[in-house]
Each structure stands twice: as structure tokens, then as C-alpha cells.
Design an enzyme around this catalytic site. Structure first.
Site, PDB file in Angstrom:
ATOM      1  N   CYS A 243       0.903  -1.176   0.000  1.00  0.00           N
ATOM      2  CA  CYS A 243       0.000   0.000   0.000  1.00  0.00           C
ATOM      3  C   CYS A 243       0.932   1.213   0.000  1.00  0.00           C
ATOM      4  O   CYS A 243       1.288   1.742   1.045  1.00  0.00           O
ATOM      5  CB  CYS A 243      -0.862   0.011   1.255  1.00  0.00           C
ATOM      6  SG  CYS A 243      -1.623  -1.581   1.626  1.00  0.00           S
ATOM      7  N   SER A 244       1.320   1.677  -1.159  1.00  0.00           N
ATOM      8  CA  SER A 244       2.556   2.456  -1.248  1.00  0.00           C
ATOM      9  C   SER A 244       2.420   3.976  -1.283  1.00  0.00           C
ATOM     10  O   SER A 244       3.336   4.695  -0.884  1.00  0.00           O
ATOM     11  CB  SER A 244       3.337   1.996  -2.474  1.00  0.00           C
ATOM     12  OG  SER A 244       4.628   2.490  -2.461  1.00  0.00           O
ATOM     13  N   PRO A 246       1.641   7.859  -0.533  1.00  0.00           N
ATOM     14  CA  PRO A 246       2.392   8.623  -1.533  1.00  0.00           C
ATOM     15  C   PRO A 246       3.858   8.231  -1.676  1.00  0.00           C
ATOM     16  O   PRO A 246       4.578   8.862  -2.442  1.00  0.00           O
ATOM     17  CB  PRO A 246       2.283  10.054  -1.006  1.00  0.00           C
ATOM     18  CG  PRO A 246       2.156   9.903   0.474  1.00  0.00           C
ATOM     19  CD  PRO A 246       1.394   8.631   0.697  1.00  0.00           C
ATOM     20  N   GLY A 247       4.343   7.237  -0.952  1.00  0.00           N
ATOM     21  CA  GLY A 247       5.685   6.737  -1.228  1.00  0.00           C
ATOM     22  C   GLY A 247       6.746   7.056  -0.184  1.00  0.00           C
ATOM     23  O   GLY A 247       7.923   6.771  -0.404  1.00  0.00           O
ATOM     24  N   GLY A 248       6.357   7.601   0.962  1.00  0.00           N
ATOM     25  CA  GLY A 248       7.343   7.950   1.992  1.00  0.00           C
ATOM     26  C   GLY A 248       8.143   6.745   2.463  1.00  0.00           C
ATOM     27  O   GLY A 248       9.378   6.801   2.571  1.00  0.00           O
ATOM     28  N   ASP A 297      -5.154  -4.499  -6.600  1.00  0.00           N
ATOM     29  CA  ASP A 297      -5.736  -4.549  -5.269  1.00  0.00           C
ATOM     30  C   ASP A 297      -4.775  -5.412  -4.446  1.00  0.00           C
ATOM     31  O   ASP A 297      -4.458  -6.542  -4.837  1.00  0.00           O
ATOM     32  CB  ASP A 297      -7.135  -5.191  -5.342  1.00  0.00           C
ATOM     33  CG  ASP A 297      -7.824  -5.170  -3.987  1.00  0.00           C
ATOM     34  OD1 ASP A 297      -7.156  -5.458  -2.967  1.00  0.00           O
ATOM     35  OD2 ASP A 297      -9.018  -4.856  -3.940  1.00  0.00           O
ATOM     36  N   ASP A 315       1.562  -1.155   4.887  1.00  0.00           N
ATOM     37  CA  ASP A 315       1.271   0.104   5.585  1.00  0.00           C
ATOM     38  C   ASP A 315      -0.201   0.395   5.257  1.00  0.00           C
ATOM     39  O   ASP A 315      -0.508   1.123   4.323  1.00  0.00           O
ATOM     40  CB  ASP A 315       2.211   1.197   5.064  1.00  0.00           C
ATOM     41  CG  ASP A 315       2.120   2.464   5.886  1.00  0.00           C
ATOM     42  OD1 ASP A 315       1.870   2.375   7.097  1.00  0.00           O
ATOM     43  OD2 ASP A 315       2.281   3.558   5.315  1.00  0.00           O
ATOM     44  N   CYS A 369      -1.389   4.211  11.085  1.00  0.00           N
ATOM     45  CA  CYS A 369      -1.166   5.453  11.833  1.00  0.00           C
ATOM     46  C   CYS A 369      -2.405   5.794  12.662  1.00  0.00           C
ATOM     47  O   CYS A 369      -2.806   6.942  12.745  1.00  0.00           O
ATOM     48  CB  CYS A 369      -0.756   6.591  10.913  1.00  0.00           C
ATOM     49  SG  CYS A 369      -1.846   6.829   9.514  1.00  0.00           S
TER      50      CYS A 369
HETATM   51  C1  SAM Z   1      -1.454   4.639   4.823  1.00  0.00           C
HETATM   52  S1  SAM Z   1      -1.503   4.835   3.121  1.00  0.00           S
HETATM   53  C2  SAM Z   1       0.122   4.304   2.649  1.00  0.00           C
HETATM   54  C3  SAM Z   1       1.199   5.329   2.925  1.00  0.00           C
HETATM   55  C4  SAM Z   1       2.520   4.956   2.273  1.00  0.00           C
HETATM   56  N1  SAM Z   1       2.971   3.640   2.658  1.00  0.00           N
HETATM   57  C5  SAM Z   1       3.612   5.949   2.606  1.00  0.00           C
HETATM   58  O1  SAM Z   1       4.445   5.689   3.464  1.00  0.00           O
HETATM   59  O2  SAM Z   1       3.653   7.011   1.976  1.00  0.00           O
HETATM   60  C6  SAM Z   1      -2.466   3.471   2.616  1.00  0.00           C
HETATM   61  C7  SAM Z   1      -2.616   3.321   1.113  1.00  0.00           C
HETATM   62  O3  SAM Z   1      -3.300   2.088   0.845  1.00  0.00           O
HETATM   63  C8  SAM Z   1      -4.047   2.260  -0.328  1.00  0.00           C
HETATM   64  N2  SAM Z   1      -5.058   1.185  -0.411  1.00  0.00           N
HETATM   65  C9  SAM Z   1      -6.370   1.235  -0.118  1.00  0.00           C
HETATM   66  N3  SAM Z   1      -6.942   0.056  -0.386  1.00  0.00           N
HETATM   67  C10 SAM Z   1      -5.979  -0.769  -0.849  1.00  0.00           C
HETATM   68  C11 SAM Z   1      -5.957  -2.106  -1.313  1.00  0.00           C
HETATM   69  N4  SAM Z   1      -7.055  -2.865  -1.357  1.00  0.00           N
HETATM   70  N5  SAM Z   1      -4.785  -2.630  -1.735  1.00  0.00           N
HETATM   71  C12 SAM Z   1      -3.655  -1.890  -1.700  1.00  0.00           C
HETATM   72  N6  SAM Z   1      -3.617  -0.606  -1.269  1.00  0.00           N
HETATM   73  C13 SAM Z   1      -4.769  -0.058  -0.860  1.00  0.00           C
HETATM   74  C14 SAM Z   1      -4.625   3.649  -0.169  1.00  0.00           C
HETATM   75  O4  SAM Z   1      -5.048   4.166  -1.416  1.00  0.00           O
HETATM   76  C15 SAM Z   1      -3.463   4.402   0.447  1.00  0.00           C
HETATM   77  O5  SAM Z   1      -2.709   5.057  -0.536  1.00  0.00           O
END
Ligand code: SAM
Length: 462
Positions: A243-244, A246-248, A297, A315, A369
Site C-alpha cells: 500500500c505504497s 504517496p511513497g514515503g 488490489d 502500511d 497510523c
Molecule cells: C497509509 S496509506 C500508505 C502510505 C505509504 N505507505 C507511505 O508511506 O507514503 C495506505 C494506502 O493504501 C491504499 N489502499 C487502499 N486500499 C488498498 C488495497 N485494497 N490494496 C492496496 N492498497 C490499498 C490507499 O489508497 C493508500 O494510498
């Protein structure tokens, strides 16, 4: 000398203008610029300047205090967290409702060729978060370096960056980016995860995107680095960031090692664009074949790529307590609270998918978080009950103890267990090792405003 107020963008325009005029001027100019005043807790940089034509009209205001928080969300938090966190909740609540007290970390980009930023940070009272601990500052797969290191700790290869930086170059050793098998070697700077923090809520200005130029640093909540430290990525590994956007954390992974593959997955198209832009702004083109963006997904990886990865980071999408508290209306807040009830099911599915995508012996780190035990320990317990070959690992001694000077940690009670009042400092016998193994929680506290951040590490048995 006249007194001007600069927006962050104007600050950088002026900075670059001065730096471009003369290379010799660079450190002086930067120091001069930076020796001016940065308002604590504000998005505004105020500079004293005698530059002509540098007036300021754009001033970003401080976020407001408690008045702009969403009452519906706050009521919900009060009810749930006073029960789950006990005495810790009132002080955590105070921090969450006081954005001007929030601290910001500055993670350096090892791929940027501009290096004076360290001096500027130090002159402003920033200090490095990681080298002062013997936690995994650098993760390295070179046994010959480990045998020389006083930081060598058992099976893990833990080296201090001080040690590495002072070490003379040795061409006989594998270089970062040199795959143990057949990969052609890449000429890259040594892996080094460096994050600068300040004791007060001083916000360093963010850098604008400039095509063709890599950014020097990334601003983040320093607690976001902990899941990456727990992941222990080594050179040459295959890593999935499920779940990447914005990429931090993807960036932090690339600072700490040179994996042979980092797959950054994000199904949301807008967030995926944001992710792609982040990667483009911080990573050199030479890494394009190693760092790829995928749009699945996350729940499908367990089937489509079973056993492929050495490390998987989940994440997870979560309640994000900091931002949800500032929902723009009660209606939006209530909508989010409904969504909150559905999140643990999605989170457990993502974690199960990750456990299938990792190879036997590999590790999965799950993070959120939010302070909510329903999205943290309860999710871990659910996934573990379906995966007898998955074993949670204790992060208390490895991460919470060495970093307790900077972060306020709590061992989090699992859902369904007797709630207890967790202690901030590890005290023998007060928190069960079972709870330690389920995960650790960073709780924002005055003076240590980092978090919320929950992290858990699970190893798939061989
Ligand atoms: C907490 S954020 C990730 C922050 C990221 N790891 C960072 O450090 O910048 C969670 C992310 O999971 C994505 N997400 C939501 N549903 C998902 C799914 N079924 N599979 C993968 N990613 C998903 C969201 O769109 C969101 O961008």
C-alpha cells in the site's frame, strides 16, 4: 536591512538564485538564509533579507487549534481511547489537538548530489535520529563488515552509520547495488537512512518539484521510519510495498538498502500518480528497472505472487487519527467513522495476502497510523489465527527500548484482552511478552509528538 516575510516557495526561489550566482557562495548563502528565523510550528519561514524585489505576500497561516477539529470524531476517540490507553489518552489528545506542537522529521536523500543540507540542519539545532542508537541504521549483507563491527548483534547485521562513514573504501567488498548473483553493478551512494529531527516543532520548508533535479530531503513524521527499520531490508532482496502511495516508506526503504526489486503497489489512480511523482523526484533513472509501480488490489498478491518476496510492508489504509480529527465537517467525520468500522476486515485481508506473498523465512511488517486496537492488534490476531506458519516477533527490545528517548511507546493491548494501562517505559513484568510480540505503538506525547504509529513484524516460518 528590511524585514520581509517569505513563503516557503519564495524562500527556495531566493535560495536557488543565490546558489546559482556563485558556487563558492553556496554554504555561506545557505547559512545566511537559514540563520534567519523559522517560526516554530508554523508553515511560514520568516527571513531578514536585503535582497531587492523579495517582498512577500503569500503567508501560509498556522493551522487552528481545537476549534477546527471535528466534534463527532473527537467524541468517538474520547470514548474508545480513554478505555484503551487509560492515562496516556489525555496527553495524546492534547497533542493531536495542537498542530503547532507537531514535530517534523527531515529524511535525507542519499541520491541527491547536493550535500550542504546537513550543515544547515545542524546549525539550526537539528540532530540525527538514528546513529545515536545501535538500532539498524544501516542494513548490510556483507559479513566481512559485520565481523569488524562492535554493533554486530547475533543474526541481524546492525551497523552504525558512523562506523560505515569512517570506514576506508575497500574495493574487494561488494558495493551497494551489486547483486550477489548476476546483476550488473550500479554505482550508487552507500545505503544510509538518515533522518534529522528537532526537539521543538520547527518545520523545515518542503522542496518544490523540479524536473531533472532530485530532491534533497523528504519531510515526514519520524515514526514512519520505524516500520521500515523493522523490515530490515538488505541489498539484493525482493521487496513489496503493498500500500505504497504517496511513497514515503518506499523512499525510506531505498535509503536503507538497494533491493534487487522494490514493487510499489497502489490501486488508487490519483494516489498512484502522486507515488510516481515522489519516486521520480527522489530516485535516479538508473533505479527504474528495480523500483516498479503496480496498480493491483493488494488483496490479490497472495494468489498472483505467492512466495515471491523476501520482505513485504503492509502500511495499511487506516483511520489516520491525525487527519480524521480535522475532517472538514461533522458529516464527513461521521461518514469516516462508518468507514472505520469496515477497515479491520480489509486490513486483515491485506495482511493475509502479504503473508502469502512472502517466501518461507521472509518477513512481513504491518503498520497503521491509528491508535485503534481494532485496526492494530486485533488485525494481527485475526491474521495469525489463519496462518499457523506465521510467527510474530518482539520489537520492544529491538526498537522501542533503543528509541524511547525520542518516541513514546506503548505496548498495545490486543482486542478482547483485558485492557491495561500501558507504561511508556518498558518495565519488567508489567507488559506481557505476548503483547510485545503483537506489536508496538507510538503514542504522541508532549515533547515527543511523533505518531500515532503501530507496527508489528511477522516472520513466515521455513
Ligand atoms: C497509509 S496509506 C500508505 C502510505 C505509504 N505507505 C507511505 O508511506 O507514503 C495506505 C494506502 O493504501 C491504499 N489502499 C487502499 N486500499 C488498498 C488495497 N485494497 N490494496 C492496496 N492498497 C490499498 C490507499 O489508497 C493508500 O494510498
Amino acid at each position: 536591512m528590511s524585514n520581509h516575510m517569505f513563503s516557503v516557495q519564495q524562500f527556495y526561489v531566493t535560495w536557488r538564485r543565490i546558489c546559482c550566482k556563485s558556487k563558492k557562495l553556496t554554504p555561506v548563502a545557505l547559512n545566511w538564509l537559514w540563520s534567519s528565523n523559522c517560526h516554530a510550528g508554523s508553515r511560514v519561514v520568516s527571513l531578514q533579507s536585503n535582497q531587492k524585489g523579495t517582498s512577500n505576500k503569500q503567508v501560509t497561516k498556522r493551522p487552528k487549534k481545537e476549534s477546527s477539529s471535528c466534534q463527532a470524531v473527537l467524541n468517538h476517540f474520547d470514548q474508545q481511547y480513554s478505555e484503551e490507553l487509560g492515562d496516556l489518552w489525555p496527553s495524546a489528545r492534547h497533542v493531536l489537538l495542537d498542530p503547532p506542537s507537531w514535530q517534523y522529521g527531515v529524511m535525507l536523500n542519499r541520491f541527491s548530489t547536493v550535500t550542504d543540507i546537513t550543515q544547515i540542519l545542524q546549525s539550526q539545532g537539528f540532530s540525527t535520529l538514528l546513529p545515536q542508537t545501535n538500532i539498524s541504521v544501516l542494513l548490510c549483507n556483507d559479513p566481512s563488515m559485520v565481523s569488524h563491527s562492535k554493533y554486530h548483534e547475533g543474526k541481524d547485521t546492525l551497523l552504525s552509520s558512523d562506523y560505515i562513514n569512517k570506514r576506508p573504501p575497500d574495493n574487494s567488498l561488494p558495493q551497494p547495488g551489486q547483486d550477489p548473483q548476476s546483476e550488473p553493478s550500479l554505482s550508487l551512494p552507500r545505503p544510509s537512512l538518515q533522518c534529522y529531527i528537532h526537539p521543538s516543532p520547527l518545520r523545515f520548508p518542503s522542496q518544490a518539484h523540479r524536473p531533472g533535479q532530485l530532491k534533497q530531503y523528504y519531510l515526514l513524521n519520524a515514526a514512519s521510519l520505524l516500520p521500515v527499520l523493522a523490515l530490515q531490508v538488505r541489498d539484493g532482496e525482493k521487496v513489496l510495498d503493498l500500500c505504497s502511495a504517496p511513497g514515503g516508506k518506499a523512499l525510506a526503504i531505498m535509503q536503507s538498502a538497494t533491493p534487487v526489486l522494490l514493487c510499489c503497489n497502489e490501486p488508487d489512480p490519483h494516489r498512484r500518480d502522486w507515488l510516481a511523482k515522489t519516486l521520480e523526484s527522489f530516485l535516479p533513472h538508473s533505479l527504474n528497472s528495480r523500483v516498479i509501480v503496480s496498480s493491483q488490489d493488494g488483496r490479490s498478491f497472495g494468489q498472483s505472487e505467492a512466495g515471491v518476496y523476501d520482505k513485504v510492508l503492509v502500511d495499511a489504509p487506516c483511520s489516520n487519527d491525525r487527519s480524521w480529527l480535522y475532517s472538514c465537517s461533522n458529516q464527513q467525520g461521521e461518514q469516516r467513522l462508518k468507514e472505520r468500522a469496515r477497515l479491520p476486515v480489509l486490513q486483515a485481508q491485506l495482511l493475509r495476502s502479504a503473508l502469502s506473498a512472502v517466501r518461507p523465512g521472509g518477513i512481513v511488517v504491518y503498520s497503521t497510523c491509528t491508535l485503534s486496537s481494532f485496526e492494530n492488534c486485533a488485525v494481527i490476531e485475526t491474521a495469525l489465527s489463519d496462518f499457523p506458519e506465521a510467527e510474530p516477533e518482539d520489537l520492544w527490545e529491538e526498537i522501542a527500548v533503543p528509541l524511547s528517548k525520542y518516541f513514546a511507546f506503548s505496548s498495545h493491548p490486543g482486542h478482547g484482552q483485558t485492557p491495561h494501562k500501558p507504561s511508556l517505559k518498558p518495565q519488567n513484568g508489567t507488559v506481557s511478552s505476548y503483547q510485545h510480540r503483537l506489536g508496538i505503538l507510538v503514542v504522541p506525547q508532549p515533547g515527543k509528538t511523533w505518531g500515532p504509529m503501530f507496527l508489528s513484524r511477522i516472520r513466515r516460518r521455513k
